[in-house]
Scaffold this active site. Sequence first.
Site, short mmCIF file in Angstrom:
data_model
loop_
_atom_site.label_atom_id
_atom_site.label_comp_id
_atom_site.label_asym_id
_atom_site.label_seq_id
_atom_site.Cartn_x
_atom_site.Cartn_y
_atom_site.Cartn_z
N LYS A 1 5.83 12.49 8.35
CA LYS A 1 4.82 11.41 8.31
C LYS A 1 3.73 11.86 7.35
O LYS A 1 3.04 12.85 7.61
CB LYS A 1 4.26 11.16 9.71
CG LYS A 1 3.19 10.10 9.78
CD LYS A 1 2.81 9.83 11.23
CE LYS A 1 1.55 9.01 11.40
NZ LYS A 1 1.49 7.77 10.66
N THR B 1 -1.09 7.38 6.97
CA THR B 1 -1.49 6.63 8.15
C THR B 1 -2.11 5.33 7.66
O THR B 1 -2.74 5.31 6.60
CB THR B 1 -2.47 7.43 9.05
OG1 THR B 1 -2.73 6.67 10.24
CG2 THR B 1 -3.77 7.76 8.33
N GLU C 1 5.85 6.75 6.89
CA GLU C 1 5.44 6.78 8.30
C GLU C 1 6.56 7.31 9.19
O GLU C 1 6.39 7.46 10.39
CB GLU C 1 5.03 5.38 8.77
CG GLU C 1 3.71 4.89 8.24
CD GLU C 1 2.54 5.32 9.10
OE1 GLU C 1 2.70 6.18 9.99
OE2 GLU C 1 1.44 4.77 8.89
#
Length: 104
Positions: free
Chosen positions: A22, A25, A75
């Site tokens: 990831k 954000t 993500e």
Amino acid sequence: MTAPTTMTFFERFETDILSGKKTITIRDESERNYQPGSVVEVSTLEQGRVFCNLKIISVEPILFYDLGEFHAQQENMTLDVLKDVIQDIYPGISQLYVVSYELV
């Protein structure tokens, strides 16, 4: 406005952040003031447990309907899941901000 020095994530994202799966954000307007080049302390939203530091790479505006597979990959989830997660956190939102980061 002063740049934030901390960031929180739901605990369920910790493993993906620490593994490098990831790398972005997606946040609302209230969290758009992160500064590229700055380092932030990261903790869990639920308990406030610090688990890493992240270097902010960029902060870019994006509209909800412009989110694509590339964002979902960053993500570490499918596009449908990403859109569902965003709608759960920010119901009805259209203007978002993609915060790119790297683990330090």
